[in-house]
Design a protein around this motif. Structure first.
Motif, PDB file in Angstrom:
ATOM      1  N   ARG A 121     -17.638   8.232 -10.499  1.00  0.00           N
ATOM      2  CA  ARG A 121     -16.976   9.540 -10.528  1.00  0.00           C
ATOM      3  C   ARG A 121     -15.489   9.384 -10.801  1.00  0.00           C
ATOM      4  NH1 ARG A 121     -18.114  14.543  -7.305  1.00  0.00           N
ATOM      5  NH2 ARG A 121     -16.149  15.640  -7.007  1.00  0.00           N
ATOM      6  N   CYS A 160     -13.466  24.250 -10.350  1.00  0.00           N
ATOM      7  CA  CYS A 160     -12.992  23.635 -11.590  1.00  0.00           C
ATOM      8  C   CYS A 160     -12.101  22.437 -11.297  1.00  0.00           C
ATOM      9  CB  CYS A 160     -12.250  24.652 -12.442  1.00  0.00           C
ATOM     10  SG  CYS A 160     -10.682  25.199 -11.715  1.00  0.00           S
ATOM     11  N   THR A 166      -6.326  17.308 -15.323  1.00  0.00           N
ATOM     12  CA  THR A 166      -7.051  16.864 -14.121  1.00  0.00           C
ATOM     13  C   THR A 166      -8.077  15.769 -14.402  1.00  0.00           C
ATOM     14  OG1 THR A 166      -8.552  18.725 -14.462  1.00  0.00           O
ATOM     15  CG2 THR A 166      -6.831  19.013 -12.818  1.00  0.00           C
ATOM     16  N   TYR A 223     -18.063  15.098  -1.838  1.00  0.00           N
ATOM     17  CA  TYR A 223     -18.468  14.435  -3.089  1.00  0.00           C
ATOM     18  C   TYR A 223     -19.878  14.859  -3.481  1.00  0.00           C
ATOM     19  CZ  TYR A 223     -14.311  11.598  -2.543  1.00  0.00           C
ATOM     20  OH  TYR A 223     -13.012  11.181  -2.424  1.00  0.00           O
ATOM     21  N   MET A 236      -6.299  19.983  -8.362  1.00  0.00           N
ATOM     22  CA  MET A 236      -5.976  18.553  -8.337  1.00  0.00           C
ATOM     23  C   MET A 236      -4.693  18.238  -9.104  1.00  0.00           C
ATOM     24  SD  MET A 236      -9.658  16.638  -8.734  1.00  0.00           S
ATOM     25  CE  MET A 236     -10.211  17.560 -10.141  1.00  0.00           C
ATOM     26  N   ALA A 237      -4.395  19.081 -10.105  1.00  0.00           N
ATOM     27  CA  ALA A 237      -3.229  18.799 -10.951  1.00  0.00           C
ATOM     28  C   ALA A 237      -1.915  18.973 -10.193  1.00  0.00           C
ATOM     29  CB  ALA A 237      -3.240  19.705 -12.184  1.00  0.00           C
ATOM     30  N   GLU A 274     -11.066  13.571  -2.463  1.00  0.00           N
ATOM     31  CA  GLU A 274     -11.423  14.971  -2.691  1.00  0.00           C
ATOM     32  C   GLU A 274     -11.079  15.858  -1.494  1.00  0.00           C
ATOM     33  OE1 GLU A 274     -12.886  16.163  -5.587  1.00  0.00           O
ATOM     34  OE2 GLU A 274     -13.300  18.179  -4.862  1.00  0.00           O
ATOM     35  N   TYR A 317      -3.183  15.295  -2.619  1.00  0.00           N
ATOM     36  CA  TYR A 317      -4.188  14.649  -3.467  1.00  0.00           C
ATOM     37  C   TYR A 317      -3.550  13.597  -4.378  1.00  0.00           C
ATOM     38  CZ  TYR A 317      -7.957  14.117  -6.858  1.00  0.00           C
ATOM     39  OH  TYR A 317      -8.930  13.601  -7.682  1.00  0.00           O
ATOM     40  N   ARG A 339     -10.080  22.207  -3.375  1.00  0.00           N
ATOM     41  CA  ARG A 339     -11.515  22.285  -3.681  1.00  0.00           C
ATOM     42  C   ARG A 339     -12.362  21.614  -2.596  1.00  0.00           C
ATOM     43  NH1 ARG A 339     -14.247  19.690  -9.133  1.00  0.00           N
ATOM     44  NH2 ARG A 339     -13.527  17.779  -8.162  1.00  0.00           N
ATOM     45  N   ARG A 355      -5.751  10.663  -3.479  1.00  0.00           N
ATOM     46  CA  ARG A 355      -6.823  10.685  -4.481  1.00  0.00           C
ATOM     47  C   ARG A 355      -8.203  10.767  -3.823  1.00  0.00           C
ATOM     48  NH1 ARG A 355      -2.922   7.370  -6.485  1.00  0.00           N
ATOM     49  NH2 ARG A 355      -3.855   5.502  -5.608  1.00  0.00           N
ATOM     50  N   LEU A 407     -10.719   6.525  -8.976  1.00  0.00           N
ATOM     51  CA  LEU A 407      -9.369   7.111  -9.021  1.00  0.00           C
ATOM     52  C   LEU A 407      -8.236   6.150  -8.653  1.00  0.00           C
ATOM     53  CD1 LEU A 407     -10.150  10.654  -7.612  1.00  0.00           C
ATOM     54  CD2 LEU A 407      -9.731   9.994  -9.975  1.00  0.00           C
ATOM     55  N   HIS A 408      -8.565   5.065  -7.950  1.00  0.00           N
ATOM     56  CA  HIS A 408      -7.488   4.108  -7.633  1.00  0.00           C
ATOM     57  C   HIS A 408      -7.197   3.155  -8.795  1.00  0.00           C
ATOM     58  CE1 HIS A 408      -7.330   5.774  -3.784  1.00  0.00           C
ATOM     59  NE2 HIS A 408      -8.113   4.963  -3.114  1.00  0.00           N
ATOM     60  N   ASN A 462      -5.844   3.454 -11.702  1.00  0.00           N
ATOM     61  CA  ASN A 462      -5.152   4.524 -12.434  1.00  0.00           C
ATOM     62  C   ASN A 462      -3.888   4.053 -13.146  1.00  0.00           C
ATOM     63  OD1 ASN A 462      -3.635   4.076 -10.184  1.00  0.00           O
ATOM     64  ND2 ASN A 462      -3.293   6.226  -9.692  1.00  0.00           N
ATOM     65  N   SER A 482     -12.597  12.600 -11.688  1.00  0.00           N
ATOM     66  CA  SER A 482     -12.093  13.764 -10.964  1.00  0.00           C
ATOM     67  C   SER A 482     -13.187  14.785 -10.660  1.00  0.00           C
ATOM     68  CB  SER A 482     -10.987  14.441 -11.780  1.00  0.00           C
ATOM     69  OG  SER A 482      -9.898  13.568 -11.923  1.00  0.00           O
ATOM     70  N   GLY A 483     -14.383  14.565 -11.200  1.00  0.00           N
ATOM     71  CA  GLY A 483     -15.476  15.513 -10.941  1.00  0.00           C
ATOM     72  C   GLY A 483     -15.214  16.879 -11.547  1.00  0.00           C
ATOM     73  N   THR A 484     -14.762  16.891 -12.816  1.00  0.00           N
ATOM     74  CA  THR A 484     -14.482  18.178 -13.466  1.00  0.00           C
ATOM     75  C   THR A 484     -15.512  18.513 -14.543  1.00  0.00           C
ATOM     76  OG1 THR A 484     -12.995  17.028 -14.980  1.00  0.00           O
ATOM     77  CG2 THR A 484     -11.985  18.106 -13.086  1.00  0.00           C
ATOM     78  N   GLU A 501     -10.456   1.113   4.506  1.00  0.00           N
ATOM     79  CA  GLU A 501      -9.875   2.377   4.040  1.00  0.00           C
ATOM     80  C   GLU A 501     -10.470   2.845   2.708  1.00  0.00           C
ATOM     81  OE1 GLU A 501      -8.512  -0.506   4.288  1.00  0.00           O
ATOM     82  OE2 GLU A 501      -7.159  -0.980   2.638  1.00  0.00           O
TER      83      GLU A 501
END
Lengths: 429, 462
Positions: B71, A20, B139, B29, A24-25, A36, A30, A41, A34, B93-94, B96, B73-75, B17
């Protein structure tokens, strides 16, 4: 089967994870990277791929498994109750079995095992440390910074090695007039070599409460730095040595003032020695009477309130991960602080957030550790307090480093030091 | 494997990077939060730092025919971010930053990698609220949430993500940067592409900036919990509340299987033999909340609630919501695999849907617990199973098929808030017919003729 022996031992734990991503929260790593692979997970997936045979353990996998401060924040936020702390230990042990220890860690852990060599190294260090470390003028304590970057950056602030180790400063048995208890004090390395002031505070507070203190000379490193990095062999050797040292001296209870040490005595020794009936029984016996100092003072003594002198401090409390989530001790240090006249406790935002020290993690990942620390330091600064209390010497080191680098005036102490200060003031009056 | 020059060009644009090529990273991923889904490893993961970099990456991908899987957070729960055709995962995600909270226009402008909760925390400082609140609010990213048009608990009164998206900056499949909509409430210039891109699951363009609508945060709220010994009575209570012109912020239902599981898990004090529990919260101005709470209480009683609890303060409110919050964790801990569906029906059909799900559970000998957003007809039939059991998984798939059939027969839809992705692609025909699916395909091909963006999702290439 223990997590230290085989990756198979965590198969069911891995299956509990439903991906789920709630981890991450709360994951401090992370939040910074940022990526994975930084979060539980990601590493759970890697462990699954290894177990299913889709991929194999590589050196690169070992590096990824090193990306965890073992703060256990993900454990508490996991809807499925996954114990990621177990998974990471098993994965790291597997990495060491298959790929060996990283060389820097190998040298360190071998030294930890060879107590006398280590003692000499640390003592020689206290004499020669001036060559590598540069003193920093600080009102509160002796601090130093690396003169040259040896791969961990020059940002980190270190406490100066003590001229005399705690254990050489005191006799093995410290008598009191009418003892109500005999307590073994497991000092741990940081308190023995660097933060002897914490150790002296523990002894002073126990004596103040009419408790005889026993400090076995032959006690060793708790072995947590080894076990969390997968060096199970070293960790087992240390666990045995410690159990025998305290068993020889005997005590009604055992206290620690270090969250790693507490975790070791309460949980890890028993897990490491699971396959040895005799030692397992010994580990279990001592686990039952092992206490963190704040827990011991509140629930077992309980510590005397008369004779507490006034200590004018505005204090904020940082929760060590392995004390709070690891041992469920969070109220006790606060209760101690609140009972001291003159102490005003002001909570910081997210007191339970990892400081980023995590033992050798900060040496292997200095930049990441520094970034995590910066958030903590900022949270401390906004409380406008003059003191941070905590329950772990490793956290103390990290917090001191953060405060020093941010350049504001804040003293970092172990909770028990403030209590000792209060008794001291009380005596004078 | 990608050609070396592709990687070199990506590194030139993004820096070493921000281009991941090692197996150990790529493997992480290969999946998202969707249960029982095959994983696929991408060939490269890139993380741009600006809209310009996104555009450059798209142009490189276009030149070398590399699929792009955007993508956050992939939730998501539809396989929406799984890179089924390999290629590139584009991690947002960067990007943000919350660029602005505009108190005069009641808008916020954010980058797609902002976590929903972070926007809410920022809005709260100004007494404002961004209402969409999916279960993954702490998340999930804004970009992912807009792409999936996520819903949440407040749908009944406040609507879902699409009702709050006013403007988008998009990088199109040809690498051009475009802007649609803006801060104006009214805007009928050209086609409404903001509406089209919202919920498009990243198949039509890449979101690089979002302007959302904010609303004043409600002043007060009141929660209550009603227990029913009959699903139909609970259904009638839902209808009666709405008929009496009360629109609660949330109106949630838990069925008997969920109640039993939750009760064993957290001991929230729910009767084990209850057939349904309704949880209701009204919010707004203090006076209105007061009036509506009394009304809802009366209706619940009139419709036959056997037990009624009203929260006096925030502490009691948290206690009432404990049961609902614990629903998924409680179910998830029972067995390793949790198949969470989101078939949705008109709210008047909730009792029919609940009964149908129970029938399906018996028919296929499965454990199905149902809870969800009763007020907006969006239920979450949750099958608790173990994906290692191949025989049981066959029955799971048959049961899912039948749940969808039932929802459509009741005038509902395949997905209320999780999206189509890979998971529900094969059912699209049943809702739209061939002509409908063909129309979706023509839209896809008009904007992304090379199937560069999130290929293998929603519509299939011939």
């Amino acid at each position: 089967m223990s997590v230290y022996d085989s990756l198979d031992s965590i198969t069911e734990e891995l299956h509990k994870c439903m991906k789920c991503g709630n981890c991450m929260a709360v994951c401090p790593i992370y939040k910074e990277t940022r990526q994975e692979v930084g979060v539980a997970r990601g590493k759970i997936s890697l462990a699954e791929y290894i177990l299913s045979g889709e991929t194999e353990m590589t050196k690169g996998m070992g590096d990824r498994f090193s990306l965890c401060t073992t703060c256990m924040a993900c454990n508490t936020n996991c809807p499925c109750g996954v114990r990621f702390d177990k998974i990471i230990l098993a994965a790291r042990a597997e990495a060491v079995r298959k790929k060996g220890l990283q060389s820097a860690k190998k040298i360190a852990f071998t030294a930890l095992k060879m107590q006398r060599v280590f003692d000499f190294g640390m003592k020689a260090g206290s004499i020669f440390q001036g060559i590598a470390l540069k003193n920093i003028p600080n009102r509160h304590s002796k601090l130093a910074r690396m003169r040259v970057d040896v791969g961990i950056g020059k940002e980190k602030v270190f406490p100066m090695l003590s001229k005399k180790t705690l254990r050489s400063e005191f006799p093995e048995v410290i008598k009191v007039k009418t003892p109500k208890m005999r307590v073994g004090f497991f000092t741990g390395c940081m308190i023995n070599y660097f933060y002897t002031d914490i150790g002296r505070a523990v002894i002073a507070v126990l004596r103040e409460n009419d408790i005889e203190v026993v400090i076995p000379k032959s006690q060793a490193c708790c072995g947590i730095p080894a076990s969390v990095n997968g060096d199970v062999v070293s960790a087992r050797t240390l666990a045995k040595r410690n159990l025998r040292a305290f068993e020889r001296m005997g005590a009604d209870a055992l206290v620690v003032a270090c969250s790693s040490g507490g975790t070791a005595w309460k949980h890890v020794f028993g897990e490491l020695l699971e396959n040895d009936h005799e030692l397992k029984a010994l580990a279990d016996k001592w686990a039952k009477k092992s206490y963190d100092i704040s827990e011991f003072l509140i629930h077992q003594v309980p510590f005397k309130k008369e004779g507490l002198g006034r200590v004018a401090r505005k204090v904020t409390y940082h929760e060590p991960c392995h004390l709070n989530r690891g041992q469920g001790i969070s109220k006790e240090p606060r209760e101690i602080l609140k009972s001291i006249p003159g102490v005003e406790l002001i909570e910081m935002k997210e007191p339970g957030r990892c400081c980023g020290m995590a033992g050798s993690f900060s040496l292997v990942h200095p930049d990441l550790s520094g970034q995590i620390s910066d958030r903590k330091t900022a949270d401390i600064q906004t409380t406008k307090t003059d003191t941070v209390a905590t329950g772990c010497p490793a956290c103390r080191l990290q917090l001191q480093s953060g405060v020093e680098n941010a350049g504001f005036d804040e003293e970092v102490l172990h909770t028990v030091q403030i209590l000792a200060e209060s008794y001291r003031v009380g005596r004078k009056n | 494997m990608l050609a070396r020059e592709v990687l070199e060009e990506l590194v030139r644009v993004l820096g070493r990077e921000n281009v991941l090529t090692e197996q150990e990273d790529l493997l992480t991923y290969a999946y998202d939060a969707t249960a029982a889904m095959k994983h696929h490893k991408p060939d490269v993961v890139v993380a741009p730092l600006s809209t310009e970099q996104v555009a450059d990456v798209v142009k490189i991908a276009l030149r070398y025919h590399v699929p792009i899987y955007t993508r956050g957070s992939g939730t998501n729960l539809s396989g929406g971010t799984i890179p089924v055709e390999g290629g590139m995962v584009l991690s947002m995600l960067h990007l943000n930053k919350i660029l602005e909270v505009d108190q005069d226009n009641l808008t916020a402008t954010v980058q797609p990698g902002v976590i929903i909760q972070a926007l809410n925390d920022e809005a709260a400082k100004h007494g404002l609220l961004y209402p969409p609140d999916p279960g993954t609010v702490t998340t999930a990213t804004m970009g992912g949430s807009v792409s999936e048009c996520s819903g949440g608990l407040r749908g009944l009164k406040y609507g879902v993500t699409k009702h709050y998206i006013m403007g988008l900056q998009m990088v199109l499949a040809n690498g051009e940067v475009t802007r649609w909509g803006g801060k104006t409430v009214k805007n009928v210039t050209g086609y409404d592409l903001v509406a089209l891109f919202t919920g498009a699951e990243g198949t039509l363009g890449i979101i690089t900036e979002i302007i959302v609508k904010l609303i004043p945060a409600p002043e007060a709220r009141k929660s209550m919990l009603a227990v029913f010994d009959d699903v139909d009575k609970a259904g009638r209570a839902i209808a009666a509340i709405i008929r009496n012109k009360v629109i609660p912020a949330t109106l949630e239902i838990l069925d008997n299987v969920t109640i039993q599981t939750v009760e064993n898990f957290v001991h929230a004090g729910l009767p084990m033999d209850a057939e349904a529990v309704l949880l209701c919260e009204v919010d707004g101005y203090k006076e209105v909340v007061q009036r509506e709470a009394v009304l809802v209480e009366r209706i619940m009683k009139e419709e036959g609630a056997v037990q009624l609890k009203i929260a006096k303060d925030d502490k009691e409110r948290d206690l009432l919501w404990l049961a609902r919050r614990s629903a998924l964790p409680a179910l998830a801990q029972k067995r390793p695999t949790t198949v969470l569906e989101d078939a949705t029906v008109p709210r008047s059909k909730i009792p029919d849907m609940l009964k149908a799900i129970r029938r399906i559970a018996t028919k296929y000998n499965l454990q199905i617990a149902t809870f969800g957003h009763a007020g907006d007809g969006n239920l979450h039939p949750t099958i608790i199973t173990d994906e290692r059991d191949a025989e049981e998984m066959k029955r799971v798939h048959l049961a899912v098929d039948e749940i969808f059939e039932t929802a459509l027969a009741l005038g509902g839809t395949l997905s209320g808030e999780h999206g189509i992705g890979i998971a529900k692609m094969k059912y699209l025909n049943r809702e739209f017919g061939e002509a409908g699916v063909a129309a979706l395909k023509r839209i896809k091909e008009a904007l992304d003729p090379n199937y560069l963006l999130n290929p293998g999702k929603i519509v299939r290439r011939d």
